[in-house]
Design an enzyme around this catalytic site. Sequence first.
Site, mmCIF file in Angstrom:
data_model
loop_
_atom_site.group_PDB
_atom_site.id
_atom_site.type_symbol
_atom_site.label_atom_id
_atom_site.label_comp_id
_atom_site.label_asym_id
_atom_site.label_seq_id
_atom_site.Cartn_x
_atom_site.Cartn_y
_atom_site.Cartn_z
ATOM 1 C CD GLU A 40 6.716 -5.058 -8.754
ATOM 2 O OE1 GLU A 40 6.673 -5.117 -9.996
ATOM 3 O OE2 GLU A 40 5.893 -4.421 -8.068
ATOM 4 N NE ARG A 274 2.236 3.577 1.236
ATOM 5 C CZ ARG A 274 2.323 3.209 -0.033
ATOM 6 N NH1 ARG A 274 1.234 3.057 -0.764
ATOM 7 N NH2 ARG A 274 3.494 2.980 -0.580
ATOM 8 C CE LYS A 284 9.621 -0.234 -4.862
ATOM 9 N NZ LYS A 284 9.567 -1.649 -5.295
#
Length: 576
Positions: A40, A274, A284
């Site tokens: 993204e 992850r 983020k």
Amino acid sequence: MADTNPPAESRPADFIRQMVADDLASGRVKPPIVTRWPPEPNGYLHIGHAKACNIDFGIAREFGGRCHLRYDDTNPEKEEQEYIDAIKEDLRWLGFDWGEHEYYASDYFDTLYEWAVALIKAGKAYVCDLTTDQIREYRGTLTQPGTNSPFRDRSVEENLDLFARMKAGEFAEGSRTLRAKINMADPNVTMRDPVMYRILHAPHPRTGTKWHIYAMYDWAHGQSDWIEGVTHSLCSMEYEIHRPLYDWFIDTLMSIGIRPKGVDHRPRQTEFARLNMTYTVMSKRRLLELVRTGAVRGWDDPRMPTLRGMRRRGYTPEAIHEFCRRIGVAKADSTVDVALLEDCLREDLNKRAPRYMGVLNPLRVVIENYPESQVEEMEAVNNPEDPSAGTRTVPFSRVLYIEREDFMEDPPKKFYRLAPGREVRFRWAYFITCKEAVKDPATGEVVELRCTYDPATRGGDAPDGRKVKATIHWVSAAHAIPAEARLYDHLFVKEDPDEVAQGQDWTANLNPKSLEVRPHCFAEPALKDARPGFLLQFERLGYFCVDPDSAAGRLVFNRAVTLRDEWARVQKRLQK
């Protein structure tokens, strides 16, 4: 662009690679396999993204397939061209190549809308007037089933009319959504009539003001995979709970006769753990907070786990790929010690980085029996690990600088460096003996050492066979270039930044000593033309990278990673 991934035969086996091999062997998938990496564009990539890239791009390469770069640009309020460009730059720096296969979810907005209309006509989607809070309330809990929306049974005609008017921008943001009609009692909360579209009156970087509705990730993601002919959709474990929805959308579209043109298979979603790493954060949102609050100097601050920050610090693509290879691929979450990442960099730079001498905390040394006007050029090996790197010459003169830490007036046991009356080797030069320590009369601080040298020991060996226990580095005061060194430590004081006392948050663990600036350093003159990004080892000090803040006549060096320091280990043992 050169492929810096390790060769396939050096990679360990894992459950994803085994799955791909089985799919090809059974004929479920016909070659070539197709993966995708769908960032993204709302921020900069970090080391966690590098792991995902290594999996998506690496597996495609190993099995003779291809990996698409697809931007998940379904949230125009947060996405910027700056991030799109930065992502491509970082991926290319890592050595990944997607060729002509650069796509955007926005490429499929028209198709996604048409397919949503088809689901409405099939009674599989409806327009809902509940607010976001009401949808959450009606959804139920993990132990309680949800409640049907009062708008769930609208007619097909009314839903089609409302959805078209949503697209035309007639309604306010938040007033309506399009939801899939599945099962409000499903044990998987994700399957309880998830939202497919929301109203958003925001211009899109690529489609302008054409759209007033934007697809949610779950609707756009799987269908984009399908349209592109992706065979293996690899993502992190938080999407495991979304996989039934991923499959439901494709199954339902197929049941009403919809298939992408030219695609004879369906994608398969598989999840992996992850990356979590000690002494840093990957969110983020948290990284953005660090930037906005000034806790770091920007997204490329060398303390950040962003690829830009790591590159500025001195990390190499090869070190990052080796790190990803070592941690492997698994389903179970774990936290990787940042020391492993540092070790991968240390090993890589040990092989490639040329050696130089620099002094970060200078102490003046005068060699009293050395001729005042004499300058000798000492031959130094550029990299003992790489004979092809050759040699260079280093000027040696009467006045030198050494590290202040390399002298102790009253040395403890096992400290073998310079001290009054002690002889040590100056790297590539001579045996030097300290005769006197000159002190500042006001402070008592040692400001200069008076020493002598043995002319017969040029090159570092004594003809009479006597040995010294330490070798230290130096620079010639008359020839050294001024420099600044930035020494980095962990961004947080605790391995887990979330380990805080009651009433505190993760920022309480920020390390106030994560950056130490040494403004009065000296480096040997061979470095005067070094450019930003140049990697080197300052002998005995660590691996460094020339920073973009460097200017003519004043270089700035970022310490990328330390060397293994035997004396530091001794000190730690003595303190226990």
